[in-house]
Scaffold this motif. Structure first.
Motif, PDB file in Angstrom:
ATOM      1  N   LEU A 207       0.840  -1.196   0.000  1.00  6.51           N
ATOM      2  CA  LEU A 207       0.000   0.000   0.000  1.00  6.51           C
ATOM      3  C   LEU A 207       0.877   1.248   0.000  1.00  6.51           C
ATOM      4  CD1 LEU A 207      -3.113   0.502   2.281  1.00  6.51           C
ATOM      5  CD2 LEU A 207      -1.477   2.327   1.934  1.00  6.51           C
ATOM      6  N   ARG A 208       1.887   1.256   0.866  1.00  3.94           N
ATOM      7  CA  ARG A 208       2.788   2.424   0.927  1.00  3.94           C
ATOM      8  C   ARG A 208       3.528   2.597  -0.386  1.00  3.94           C
ATOM      9  NH1 ARG A 208       6.326   4.276   5.891  1.00  3.94           N
ATOM     10  NH2 ARG A 208       4.582   5.737   5.908  1.00  3.94           N
ATOM     11  N   TYR A 209       4.056   1.513  -0.935  1.00  4.75           N
ATOM     12  CA  TYR A 209       4.855   1.629  -2.153  1.00  4.75           C
ATOM     13  C   TYR A 209       3.998   2.126  -3.318  1.00  4.75           C
ATOM     14  CZ  TYR A 209       8.100   0.717  -5.914  1.00  4.75           C
ATOM     15  OH  TYR A 209       8.925   0.877  -7.000  1.00  4.75           O
ATOM     16  N   ALA A 210       2.774   1.602  -3.434  1.00  7.15           N
ATOM     17  CA  ALA A 210       1.903   1.993  -4.554  1.00  7.15           C
ATOM     18  C   ALA A 210       1.603   3.485  -4.511  1.00  7.15           C
ATOM     19  CB  ALA A 210       0.607   1.185  -4.523  1.00  7.15           C
ATOM     20  N   GLN A 211       1.298   4.020  -3.318  1.00  7.56           N
ATOM     21  CA  GLN A 211       0.983   5.446  -3.228  1.00  7.56           C
ATOM     22  C   GLN A 211       2.229   6.304  -3.452  1.00  7.56           C
ATOM     23  OE1 GLN A 211      -1.293   6.111   0.444  1.00  7.56           O
ATOM     24  NE2 GLN A 211      -3.119   6.129  -0.831  1.00  7.56           N
ATOM     25  N   SER A 212       3.367   5.882  -2.922  1.00  6.46           N
ATOM     26  CA  SER A 212       4.603   6.643  -3.134  1.00  6.46           C
ATOM     27  C   SER A 212       5.007   6.605  -4.599  1.00  6.46           C
ATOM     28  CB  SER A 212       5.723   6.072  -2.259  1.00  6.46           C
ATOM     29  OG  SER A 212       5.429   6.242  -0.889  1.00  6.46           O
ATOM     30  N   ASP A 213       4.836   5.452  -5.230  1.00  8.60           N
ATOM     31  CA  ASP A 213       5.213   5.320  -6.636  1.00  8.60           C
ATOM     32  C   ASP A 213       4.307   6.174  -7.528  1.00  8.60           C
ATOM     33  OD1 ASP A 213       7.123   3.980  -8.380  1.00  8.60           O
ATOM     34  OD2 ASP A 213       5.379   3.031  -9.293  1.00  8.60           O
ATOM     35  N   ALA A 214       3.030   6.302  -7.134  1.00  8.73           N
ATOM     36  CA  ALA A 214       2.123   7.154  -7.909  1.00  8.73           C
ATOM     37  C   ALA A 214       2.575   8.612  -7.846  1.00  8.73           C
ATOM     38  CB  ALA A 214       0.699   7.018  -7.372  1.00  8.73           C
ATOM     39  N   LEU A 215       3.087   9.038  -6.687  1.00  8.49           N
ATOM     40  CA  LEU A 215       3.626  10.391  -6.572  1.00  8.49           C
ATOM     41  C   LEU A 215       4.829  10.573  -7.496  1.00  8.49           C
ATOM     42  CD1 LEU A 215       3.556  11.101  -2.732  1.00  8.49           C
ATOM     43  CD2 LEU A 215       2.278  12.312  -4.483  1.00  8.49           C
ATOM     44  N   ILE A 216       5.675   9.552  -7.529  1.00  9.23           N
ATOM     45  CA  ILE A 216       6.867   9.612  -8.383  1.00  9.23           C
ATOM     46  C   ILE A 216       6.453   9.724  -9.852  1.00  9.23           C
ATOM     47  CG2 ILE A 216       8.905   8.327  -9.149  1.00  9.23           C
ATOM     48  CD1 ILE A 216       8.917   7.050  -6.305  1.00  9.23           C
ATOM     49  N   GLU A 217       5.488   8.897 -10.264  1.00 13.14           N
ATOM     50  CA  GLU A 217       5.025   8.933 -11.651  1.00 13.14           C
ATOM     51  C   GLU A 217       4.451  10.312 -12.005  1.00 13.14           C
ATOM     52  OE1 GLU A 217       5.171   6.944 -14.164  1.00 13.14           O
ATOM     53  OE2 GLU A 217       6.094   5.210 -13.205  1.00 13.14           O
TER      54      GLU A 217
ATOM     55  N   LEU B 204       5.494  13.066 -11.181  1.00 11.23           N
ATOM     56  CA  LEU B 204       6.565  14.016 -11.463  1.00 11.23           C
ATOM     57  C   LEU B 204       6.828  14.150 -12.954  1.00 11.23           C
ATOM     58  CD1 LEU B 204       9.145  12.985  -8.722  1.00 11.23           C
ATOM     59  CD2 LEU B 204       7.706  15.025  -8.735  1.00 11.23           C
ATOM     60  N   LEU B 205       6.579  13.090 -13.686  1.00 15.71           N
ATOM     61  CA  LEU B 205       6.853  13.115 -15.126  1.00 15.71           C
ATOM     62  C   LEU B 205       5.989  14.138 -15.858  1.00 15.71           C
ATOM     63  CD1 LEU B 205       7.167   9.265 -15.749  1.00 15.71           C
ATOM     64  CD2 LEU B 205       9.017  10.938 -15.620  1.00 15.71           C
TER      65      LEU B 205
END
Length: 592
Positions: free
Chosen positions: A444-454, A456-457
């Motif tokens: 759950l944490r990784y999915a939400q953090s990764d969505a923030l990273i995406e 950025l593009l």
């Protein structure tokens, strides 16, 4: 034929309960198209804004629910005359029960199965057992596995009851009386929190039936309701068996999967395509993750609060609930915990640790040399990215959540075993001690953090960067996120394994020990660095061999009896520092 129908009805009702009801409404406002999900709950109409993409998904889910409801109605008509002569609720016994439990015969058992098994096979003490946990953490599977463990004689005295949203407590009491008169001793009741008056009426299960020799096992989607019931009606009358937290060792063994990175990305539920289970992870993308938070967490909290003490337990959250904003508020708190985590990682960790190496490797590549990283300054990039994320975070704050609201929601998240706090101590200034919030479902944490990273593009900062530069920056951020998450996982599992010891992060004016395990009784400690790397490097353990830091640590926490680096490589000894493979460490540690 009829047996198979009843079994299908139980499975249909369970699937229907996990699908949204209502409809999707489209509105045209100032030339724009907006979508709303509308449904009825507790006699009140509810409405929630959804994106166009989510509207399509929810429409399909509603359509599928209606198809299942039609099928269920057909089956109810076909079996109705027989139900009148038997039970009011959907109850499986005998061969019907055998067909229901046989499909899980090949599945590995969760570790908490032993707690359930002890309850079933030990002498009765008048208590009931409660399987307590979020959705998709294996509660119903545990029940089916326990029924399978019964010998032939006991199996004939077992019954499985599936509660549907429309069922009443009076129907359950009537059927339990009949089951008791027929000699049934093992009663497994699934989704009991669907009963609106369960929380405040549950004591009868222990006082009347368990005290007379029945073994009763309860489970339900709204696990917070069990916490309220334990504190009230079931106080000293139940055994609570928690299922929400799934440590790496159990994730690996039960699902047949290996690798800390796999656990970081998907860990947290018993649903992922592995050797032993074959479902899609709810954390495989941000849409599924948000849906899980809505249904498994926000809905869980609201349903339990709505039916406890005439809604009197909402406290500060009642206004948000009345405005139909509590789901969004709970989601915001979970997102904000992860957002702060992501920004903290960037400001703390996204430094020029390996930029020079990456730059040299690209420049010296014999096939495709490149200078694209020559102008990148990691620290400047980190500051810019943090600013972007803070701006994006404010843009999407559709519901204003006060600090008081957030703290109350966090207390419920703790009760659900979703978050855990790790102390962060300051060796020189105790008044600066803080806490680190760990999400116990890493996927759950990784999915939400990764969505923030995406996200950025989409920013103009990236517009003029080459694909190599973009790839480098995104992968560097993902690497730092995984590194920090690996720290949290090790801290959490160590703290739970050693409840008699103090487990914390120890900070110094410069640098920190990623983990200290302090034994107050023995007056000694172990110090750790945790690195998401498979290589050994003196820089990794420079802090835990620093004489000044170690001297201050021994003054405060006793003799240092071991120095360790937990990493992804093989076990080895370097400069009297023990390197330990993270997967071996997590597999061998046992929860206390």
């Amino acid at each position: 034929m009829e047996c198979g129908m009843k079994e299908e009805m139980v499975l249909l009702e369970k699937e229907i309960s996990n699908l949204p009801s209502g409809s999707i409404t489209e509105k045209k406002i100032n030339g724009g198209t907006y979508y709303y999900h509308r449904w009825y709950e507790g006699g009140k109409r509810k409405e929630k804004y959804v994106s166009g993409e989510d509207a399509k998904v929810i429409s399909e889910q509603i359509k599928h629910r209606k198809e299942l409801e039609r099928r269920l109605k057909d089956l109810e008509k076909q079996t109705g005359k027989h139900q009148e002569n038997e039970f009011s609720l959907q109850i499986l016994t005998g061969e019907e029960l055998r067909r229901f439990v046989d499909p899980v015969l090949h599945l590995k058992r969760r570790e908490c199965f032993s707690q359930l098994d002890r309850y079933i096979h030990n002498e009765c003490d008048g208590r009931i057992a409660v399987l307590f946990g979020l959705r998709r953490t294996g509660k119903t599977t545990l029940i089916r596995q326990e029924i399978l463990s019964l010998d032939e004689k006991d199996f004939k005295m077992a019954a499985f009851i599936h509660i549907a949203p429309s069922d009443k407590l009076s129907d359950l009491t009537k059927d339990l009386r009949k089951l008791s008169s027929l000699g049934y001793l093992y009663i497994f009741i699934d989704e009991i929190t669907f009963l609106e008056d369960f929380i405040e009426s549950s004591a009868f299960l222990a006082d009347i039936y368990a005290s007379s020799g029945m073994k009763i096992v309860l489970s339900g989607t709204d696990s917070l309701g069990f916490v309220f019931a334990e504190d009230d009606q079931l106080y000293d009358r139940c055994i609570m068996i928690h299922t929400t937290y799934i440590p790496y060792r159990e994730f690996s063994y039960t699902l047949g999967l290996e690798g800390i990175d796999t656990y970081i990305r998907y860990g947290g539920t018993m649903s992922i395509s592995g050797v032993n289970y074959n479902n899609t992870s709810p954390f495989s993308d941000i849409r599924r993750t948000d849906d899980y938070i809505d249904t498994a967490i926000a809905k869980n909290i609201q349903h339990s609060l709505r039916f406890y003490q005439d809604e009197g337990h909402f406290h500060l959250l009642y206004d948000l609930y009345e405005k139909n904003e509590l789901t969004n508020a709970i989601n915001r708190v979970v997102e904000d915990i992860n957002h702060r985590f992501t920004v903290e990682v960037l400001t703390r960790d996204f430094k020029s640790n390996d930029l020079a190496l990456s730059r040299r490797n690209l420049m010296n590549d014999r096939i495709n040399p490149s200078l694209v990283l020559a102008e990148i300054d990691d620290e400047v990039v980190a500051k810019r990215i943090s600013d972007i994320l803070e701006i994006k975070n404010k843009e999407f704050q559709s519901v204003k959540v006060s600090s008081e609201h957030a703290e109350e929601i966090k207390e419920y998240l703790k009760l659900l075993d979703l978050i855990y706090e790790i102390p962060v101590k300051n060796a020189s200034a105790p008044e600066k001690n803080t806490k680190r919030i760990v999400i116990t479902q890493p996927g759950l944490r990784y999915a939400q953090s990764d969505a923030l990273i995406e996200s950025l593009l989409d920013d103009s900062m990236f517009k003029d960067l080459s694909v190599i530069e973009k790839d480098y920056i995104i992968n560097r951020i993902r690497g730092e996120i995984k590194g920090r998450m690996m720290e949290d996982i090790v801290l959490l599992e160590t703290a739970l394994a050693y409840p008699g010891k103090e487990v914390f992060v120890l900070q110094f004016p410069v640098g920190e020990f990623d983990m200290v395990v302090f034994d107050r009784e023995a007056l000694d400690c172990e110090i750790f660095e945790i690195k998401h790397s498979d290589k050994t490097d003196k820089k990794q353990y420079r802090h835990i061999i620093d004489e000044e830091k170690c001297s201050l640590t021994e003054f405060q926490y006793g003799r240092i009896k071991g120095r360790y680096v937990i990493y992804r490589g093989p076990d080895t000894l370097v400069d009297r520092v023990q390197y330990v493979n993270v997967e071996s460490y997590l597999k061998n540690i046992r929860r206390g």
